[in-house]
Design a protein around this motif. Structure first.
Motif, PDB file in Angstrom:
ATOM      1  N   GLU A 111       0.844  -1.189   0.000  1.00 11.96           N
ATOM      2  CA  GLU A 111       0.000   0.000   0.000  1.00 11.96           C
ATOM      3  C   GLU A 111       0.884   1.245   0.000  1.00 11.96           C
ATOM      4  OE1 GLU A 111      -3.454   0.685   0.213  1.00 11.96           O
ATOM      5  OE2 GLU A 111      -3.565  -1.362  -0.524  1.00 11.96           O
ATOM      6  N   TYR A 112       0.498   2.194  -0.825  1.00 13.72           N
ATOM      7  CA  TYR A 112       1.202   3.465  -0.883  1.00 13.72           C
ATOM      8  C   TYR A 112       0.224   4.549  -0.486  1.00 13.72           C
ATOM      9  CZ  TYR A 112       4.262   0.484  -3.550  1.00 13.72           C
ATOM     10  OH  TYR A 112       5.064  -0.561  -3.924  1.00 13.72           O
ATOM     11  N   THR A 113       0.727   5.575   0.146  1.00 12.97           N
ATOM     12  CA  THR A 113      -0.111   6.704   0.499  1.00 12.97           C
ATOM     13  C   THR A 113       0.397   7.941  -0.234  1.00 12.97           C
ATOM     14  OG1 THR A 113       1.212   7.117   2.477  1.00 12.97           O
ATOM     15  CG2 THR A 113      -0.794   5.812   2.759  1.00 12.97           C
ATOM     16  N   HIS A 137       1.508   3.382  -9.947  1.00 13.68           N
ATOM     17  CA  HIS A 137       0.765   3.774  -8.738  1.00 13.68           C
ATOM     18  C   HIS A 137       0.594   5.291  -8.685  1.00 13.68           C
ATOM     19  CE1 HIS A 137       0.522  -0.182  -6.893  1.00 13.68           C
ATOM     20  NE2 HIS A 137       1.776  -0.369  -7.246  1.00 13.68           N
ATOM     21  N   PHE A 144      -2.943   7.330  -8.672  1.00 15.16           N
ATOM     22  CA  PHE A 144      -3.287   8.369  -7.701  1.00 15.16           C
ATOM     23  C   PHE A 144      -3.762   9.637  -8.418  1.00 15.16           C
ATOM     24  CE2 PHE A 144      -1.638  12.335  -5.825  1.00 15.16           C
ATOM     25  CZ  PHE A 144      -2.538  12.459  -4.779  1.00 15.16           C
ATOM     26  N   GLU A 191       5.869   5.155   1.095  1.00 15.19           N
ATOM     27  CA  GLU A 191       5.802   3.743   1.475  1.00 15.19           C
ATOM     28  C   GLU A 191       6.171   3.735   2.944  1.00 15.19           C
ATOM     29  OE1 GLU A 191       7.126  -0.354  -0.507  1.00 15.19           O
ATOM     30  OE2 GLU A 191       8.801   0.994  -0.110  1.00 15.19           O
ATOM     31  N   MET A 193       4.488  10.581  -2.683  1.00 12.84           N
ATOM     32  CA  MET A 193       4.039   9.199  -2.537  1.00 12.84           C
ATOM     33  C   MET A 193       4.931   8.582  -1.461  1.00 12.84           C
ATOM     34  SD  MET A 193       3.636   6.149  -5.383  1.00 12.84           S
ATOM     35  CE  MET A 193       5.323   6.113  -5.923  1.00 12.84           C
ATOM     36  N   ASP A 214       6.594   5.462   6.053  1.00 12.68           N
ATOM     37  CA  ASP A 214       6.764   6.898   6.278  1.00 12.68           C
ATOM     38  C   ASP A 214       7.838   7.500   5.388  1.00 12.68           C
ATOM     39  OD1 ASP A 214       4.807   7.021   8.275  1.00 12.68           O
ATOM     40  OD2 ASP A 214       6.236   6.395   9.818  1.00 12.68           O
ATOM     41  N   ARG A 241       0.045  12.285  -0.185  1.00  9.08           N
ATOM     42  CA  ARG A 241      -0.391  13.460   0.561  1.00  9.08           C
ATOM     43  C   ARG A 241       0.264  14.692  -0.040  1.00  9.08           C
ATOM     44  NH1 ARG A 241       3.916  15.214   3.333  1.00  9.08           N
ATOM     45  NH2 ARG A 241       5.343  13.750   4.326  1.00  9.08           N
TER      46      ARG A 241
END
Length: 169
Positions: A2-4, A110, A114, A59, A57, A61, A6
């Motif tokens: 999972e990637y976030t 990815h 996004f 992975e 992006m 933190d 912000r």
């Protein structure tokens, strides 16, 4: 994995610039002229962040990628030599860079997913971007991800290949 994603903060600037410096060196090693003229630079990234356009992006933190996203805000695109697929609102992305230690993992895919989610969240169904004629890595990504070549746009006196993807909704 999972990637976030912000919005970038000014505290991220050092990590972002490190990723971009590595990407600039990779472009040069690949024989590309893209990003070999002092652009982008830390001031450009700081401006992205100040305007709320910079995104990272992560992975866990760790920042592993960067892009700038703007909505219908790219004056150079109005003077395309060619024709865009749509004339509606669009998301444009610039300065996509993946951490060199993480290449080959499909992270650009990815990042583009996004960007599509970002567009849809804003009720926008068009994504536009450009790249240098000799950035083979990005050209392959555009082809693989369904972007269509629309013509040429000009930045700082140089022609760039322009692409658009219409998101089916």
């Amino acid at each position: 994995m999972e990637y976030t994603f912000r919005k970038a903060t000014i505290a991220d600037l050092g990590q972002i610039w490190s990723i971009l410096e590595d990407a600039i060196a990779r472009r040069k090693a690949d024989g590309s002229e893209q990003w070999q003229d002092g652009y982008p630079n830390p001031s450009v990234i700081a401006n992205d962040i100040a305007l709320g356009h910079g995104f990272v992006m992560l992975e866990d933190d760790t920042i592993i990628g960067y892009t700038a996203l703007l909505i219908s805000n790219e004056p150079a695109y109005a003077a395309i030599e060619g024709k865009w697929l749509t004339d509606d609102e669009f998301v444009v992305f610039h300065r996509v860079a993946i951490d060199g230690k993480n290449l080959g993992r499909g992270l650009a895919k990815h990042m583009l997913a996004f960007i599509e989610q970002y567009a849809l969240k804003h009720g926008i169904y068009s994504i536009k971007a450009d790249t240098n004629f000799d950035n083979q890595a990005m050209l392959r990504i555009f082809e693989r991800e369904g972007y269509q070549y629309c013509g040429e746009v000009y930045f700082r006196g140089s022609a760039r290949q322009a692409f658009e993807k219409v998101i089916v909704h």
